[in-house]
Design an enzyme around this catalytic site. Structure first.
Site, PDB file in Angstrom:
ATOM      1  N   THR B 153       1.001  -0.963   0.014  1.00 40.38           N
ATOM      2  CA  THR B 153      -0.130  -0.020  -0.069  1.00 40.38           C
ATOM      3  C   THR B 153       0.752   1.044   0.088  1.00 40.38           C
ATOM      4  O   THR B 153       1.986   1.198   0.468  1.00 40.38           O
ATOM      5  CB  THR B 153      -0.847  -0.147   1.293  1.00 40.38           C
ATOM      6  OG1 THR B 153      -0.243   0.165   2.522  1.00 40.38           O
ATOM      7  CG2 THR B 153      -1.829  -0.954   1.107  1.00 40.38           C
ATOM      8  N   GLY B 192       4.294  -2.957   7.631  1.00 39.82           N
ATOM      9  CA  GLY B 192       4.675  -3.451   8.979  1.00 39.82           C
ATOM     10  C   GLY B 192       6.212  -3.920   8.930  1.00 39.82           C
ATOM     11  O   GLY B 192       6.625  -4.286   7.889  1.00 39.82           O
ATOM     12  N   GLU B 456      -6.447  -6.636   4.622  1.00 42.82           N
ATOM     13  CA  GLU B 456      -6.903  -7.554   3.870  1.00 42.82           C
ATOM     14  C   GLU B 456      -8.329  -7.318   3.231  1.00 42.82           C
ATOM     15  O   GLU B 456      -9.060  -8.459   3.343  1.00 42.82           O
ATOM     16  CB  GLU B 456      -6.769  -8.977   4.598  1.00 42.82           C
ATOM     17  CG  GLU B 456      -5.708  -9.091   5.558  1.00 42.82           C
ATOM     18  CD  GLU B 456      -4.370  -9.150   4.767  1.00 42.82           C
ATOM     19  OE1 GLU B 456      -4.326  -8.929   3.542  1.00 42.82           O
ATOM     20  OE2 GLU B 456      -3.197  -9.000   5.439  1.00 42.82           O
TER      21      GLU B 456
END
Lengths: 693, 693
Positions: B153, B192, B456
């Protein structure tokens, strides 16, 4: 702070279209009169005040917000006390009114450790003291020579005040009270400003005289030394630890081991112990005390609109700027669609936009009613009024209205704070991934707001009060003893037409919308009454019905208040026809969306036909979303929340969302000063204490 | 840490009854077989593993949880990296399996900065690399010689992967790719483990060959020096700042200024660029990639039960211990009532207790189906299978099933994570005031869980996939081309009986409950199909209908899976009749409570009569609450969540709620080391650096 980015990064811009251009365009497609509407909502005076205070504080370093979400509690609470101190200095320096001080607190956007001193402690001292006590406590408290808090709830006791364990025992020999905590569960708990700040507390304790319990009463107790700020002997006090929010407040605990206080420390305006006879003197005017909670709850209703407005302002602006996916029915590439154009986003955000207006007008209506009644009762209770013959009757009428206001405020407090709290989370999620960043401005604010759903009466507990009141009113109506207040009227109207049935035209007639909500409330009231009085069902087994009933009643009140506002002469006088038309659409959106969400109860009470409800959903609400959509940005602009208060990258009024997210992440984020040693076999987690980004 | 309390405080106990006695009594009033039920849910092997890992880690200082909620991000993220390192050391030392490692992470209860390395980075390298790339990247990554993340993203681009801006341009002259960020919105964002930890990233970028865009593809890019851990030249990388939760994770941003990487760094198992011809080589088996997301989503469904179980365990135990108010119908003083006895609390908590079981059985059903299909497809796609003639057909059938599983997993992921996330907040509020304390254990966990509702696949976005699938299935059924899968069957059954109407007996017949849910789904499907295909309404105008349809379908699947589980031979074999009976009541509570909450759709689809729905609410659900109530504590005990994992004063299995709240507040709370100077005219906020409590 991290080192600045290299030149090639500085040269980067967001890809087109730019956020600022997008918001310009949004604003140009609507002619809603932002300034006029803002003044109607808040008054020009309040908006001027906001600007004046903002200019004064927003550039002071002590009020800087950039590190709020990164720091731990030990740092945050110290900074917050510093903010509280500075506000108090400014208040004295600029001779601030209560409203000025309140406005400044709103703008800095976090509770400070002075919070409960400045509100509950002072209010309690003002309302419940004798003149002697005012001199002794209130005057010093107003000068911050003593700092206090209001210590009611205990570790084991929340809503049920009668269950409090702390005792205040009258010692007739030396004319003192002994304050004592007989068990661990008696520890005062959750008390704002107590943990580290206060040196005095108003302690609610069970009054014992000669072995007999007279119930909970308020006592002023000194808890810390005025010089050293250390706890006094036999006082154990501290902060209760980290919370979901409100971490800049030192909510505290407090235990007493037989602490003696003088007679004068029992707040004696309404009840007292006679020093000479050692007898309890009964409260004169309990309803006035009762009134404080009503005022607090009415205030929560009024504020709920503003709370929700923060979330909606952020989400609406961001969803206008944010683009995602092409329209699925587009036949050729047209670029990505603003998220706010998606019906699934509209149906979540625009009814909340309508709800924030509904809450505002409802809260304002309640505060007006409350103030009018308070003024009337105060006049009536002043010495000398009895002679003019107006006193006692007016007092009784006032007390009746207060009972009505009390029930209304309970139900509306529950509905309003739930709507605002849950609405903020809906707004946060509507912002997608970036809603989760603290820079969205929604999450931290939501966390701080959530206790409002629990304090001043848990939102579920409160609904019992509303049901009790409605059942009582229904019994009176059935016995032909209804009054001429609105509650009686809607119950009577329902009874008169029950057998014939209703057929409200909610699609074409706004008055019918209000009537349909009233019908549903009345229907649920008489259903509940049947269960309780005829079928003799237990109170406990009816709690779920009561909750539904209270919610229905409060939704009716919101719809009615909003309807009254949009049809008021004030609105007609202050707003141009187009702006008024848009506000009127907000009313319809609020009412019809609520009706559709609660469809099952409108079905089963036969308030509206299934056909009408189906058309409400598929046609009316969908069309209203289309009609409100172009005005969304201006409708949040009208709320006039300053950027500094919003503290949100996503909700910036200039639309520079991505630039601001990037700036904060790269330049205000202390984590970027760390250089990790990433390998698991090296024990040290850092390469070196400081690093380049 | 603060100094210990004085003796008179140490001598205090909570007032009776003691929490431990209460929970003993709760447990004695039910004969639910806690251990057997626990093994049925988790398997004995998994419970043994949990205990083994717990014994190993719970007393290590590095895993101490007491300061988690007080510290700021800079401290927390360093401690979390230390935990991650220690876990990796233990994993090597004890030769942990994947399951062991996963279990340990669950127990420590927070994401560590290794989180995305250990999951998405390794999974991607395993699944999408050639043998050469496995050697180059995977082997080193498994040994933590390189630490990676998965960078998809971007600041301006979330769900719509095709909209990514980062480019990877093939340079035919020197056989390299140039990775570049053409705009600020192209910055990778939310990644992350990227912010401070990773030295490599799998970067999703638009592949350009000779000016032509081939869409997003994955590339391995080194971003930090392996020795100094400083960013490489023309790489700008950092942490994106504080979040609503997940603050122990270094979600990061990443910008590239024309960074060259070798040919081998494009992950080439499914698509690649031919070095010699400079041509794009098309993906062989896109469905397998597609499968990864399905697996991830199925896992979310399975985990949602456990997530909700944490909140419900805490709330049920605490609400059994907590006492408030006397029963209103009590004729004489009987002491305060356990909060869990109030219907308004039961109706919030017990359906969630039922839902956590429903989610568990549904998730397990999905994982089984997914694994079976994966195994079948892997066999079919292995070299040599074609010769046996089974390959292509099996692959096609498998791909069909995968499409079905994909749609199912989308809808269920949305419903399950919304149910769990919102359910946690319901549990927190059911704990009243103390629910707001971080020591409740719910708030921090809720904050960490919330992104699951967005990542997700955003829960609202996903519902479009379900609707698309159902519309396609309905068109096939109408054209007489339905398959024999369950979706086709429920659509066919509805068509066959539509004119005659349904009259399901949801009160007496469990099979009819399942049928009523199926009927509603089918009804909404054909309604939506009519809007789209006959009335030609725009996709956008139907998004709200699609969301409702997806929710209805997923609720049907949950009810069906739960029904299949409670009527399975496995349950009959493993559980005694009484325990089985209670689990069966949970099924009925889950199904009927859901039916009643969604009453309007069951009305309007004529699945159930209004009379039955009214009886469901007033009789069936209320009676089930009464019947489940005595077993509530044992039903949460059966989930076997260790106290150390819960990390909750309110949810302690020994019921010592108040002692633990008090101990933590007074002894583990660093704020109590501060002595404030409370007076606004003194600039300093502290009296002295350290203090006595």
């Amino acid at each position: 702070m991290p080192s600045p980015p290299p030149d090639w990064v500085k040269a980067l811009k967001p890809s087109d279209p730019q956020g600022s251009e997008i918001l310009d365009e949004e604003r140009s497609q609507s002619s809603v009169a932002v300034d006029r509407l803002g003044e109607l909502l808040h008054t020009k005076q309040a908006l001027d005040r906001q600007q004046r205070i903002l200019n004064l504080i927003q550039h002071e370093k002590v009020f800087d917000k950039s590190q709020n979400h990164s720091l731990g509690r030990v740092d945050r609470i110290q900074r917050s006390l510093a903010k509280g101190k500075r506000l108090q200095q400014l208040a004295e320096q600029h001779n601030w009114s209560q409203e000025d001080y309140h406005q400044a607190n709103e703008l800095i956007g976090e509770p400070t450790p002075y919070g409960l001193h400045a509100t509950m402690f002072l209010v309690t001292l003002r309302e419940q003291t004798t003149p002697e006590q005012k001199k002794l406590f209130l005057e010093r408290a107003e000068k911050y020579q003593i700092i206090g808090c209001y210590a009611q709830t205990e570790l084991g006791h929340g809503s049920n005040v009668r269950g409090l364990e702390t005792t205040a025992t009258w010692n007739s020999d030396d004319k003192t009270f002994t304050i004592h905590s007989p068990a661990l569960t008696a520890s005062k708990w959750w008390i704002g400003s107590l943990g580290r700040t206060a040196n005095h507390a108003v302690v609610m304790a069970q009054l014992y005289i000669n072995g007999k319990n007279y119930g909970p009463h308020p006592f002023v107790v000194q808890i810390r030394d005025l010089q050293t700020h250390q706890p006094l002997e036999n006082v154990y006090v501290g902060d209760i630890g980290p919370k979901f929010g409100y971490n800049t407040m030192d909510n505290g605990f407090l235990l007493f081991n037989n602490v003696k206080i003088p007679h004068v420390n029992m707040l004696a305006r309404f009840a007292s112990v006679d020093k000479n006879t050692n007898k309890y003197v009964r409260p004169a005017l309990a309803t006035l005390v009762y009134g404080t909670m009503t005022w607090v709850r009415s205030n929560i209703v009024l504020q709920a609109g503003g709370v929700l407005a923060r979330g909606v302002t952020i989400a609406v602006r961001y969803c206008a700027v944010r683009r995602q996916f092409q329209d699925r029915d587009a036949t050729e590439p047209v670029g990505e669609n603003p998220v706010l154009n998606y019906k699934m986003v509209q149906v979540r955000l625009l009814p909340l936009l309508a709800a924030m207006y509904a809450l505002h007008f409802t809260g304002r209506g309640m505060m007006r009613l409350y103030q009018e009644n308070q003024n009337r009762m105060k006049q009536a209770s002043e010495p000398g009024q009895e002679k003019r013959g107006a006193g006692p009757e007016e007092l009784r009428a006032g007390a009746d209205l207060l009972a009505d206001l009390h029930a209304t405020s309970c139900g509306l407090k529950a509905l309003a704070s739930t709507t605002a709290g849950e609405g903020l989370e809906v707004c946060r999620r509507a912002c997608g991934g970036h809603g989760y960043s603290s820079y969205s401005g929604i999450g931290p604010y939501y966390s701080d707001y959530l206790p409002t759903l629990t304090w001043e009466g848990d939102n579920y507990m409160l609904t019992q009060q509303v049901a009790r009141y409605l059942l009582k009113a229904a019994r009176a109506v059935l016995a032909g003893k209804g009054t001429d207040n609105d509650t009686s009227k809607i119950l009577q109207a329902y009874l008169a037409r029950r057998d014939k049935g209703a057929s409200f035209d909610v699609l074409e007639d706004d008055g019918d919308i209000v009537a349909a909500f009233a019908w549903r409330t009345a229907h649920l009231t008489f259903e509940a009454l049947k269960h309780r009085d005829v079928e003799k069902r237990s109170w406990n087994s009816l709690l779920v019905d009561f909750w539904r009933l209270s919610t229905a009643h409060s939704q009716y009140l919101m719809v009615k208040n909003f309807y009254d506002a949009v049809t008021s002469p004030e609105l007609a006088a202050e707003l141009d026809p187009e702006t008024r038309g848009v506000v009127h659409k907000l009313f319809r959106l609020h009412a019809l969306h609520t009706l559709e969400r609660e469809a099952a109860e409108f079905f089963s009470s036969s308030a509206v036909t299934t056909r009408q409800i189906s058309l409400t959903r598929t046609n009316a609400v969908m069309q209203l979303l289309d009609e409100v959509r172009p005005h969304a940005v201006r409708l949040v602009d009208a709320w006039k929340i300053p950027d500094w208060q919003l503290d949100s990258s996503l909700g910036r009024s200039d639309g520079q969302v991505y630039e601001d997210l990037f700036r904060r992440a790269s330049q205000e984020n202390p984590v970027n000063e760390l250089t990790f040693d990433p390998y698991p076999w090296n024990a040290s987690v850092l390469k070196e204490p400081k690093s380049k980004l």
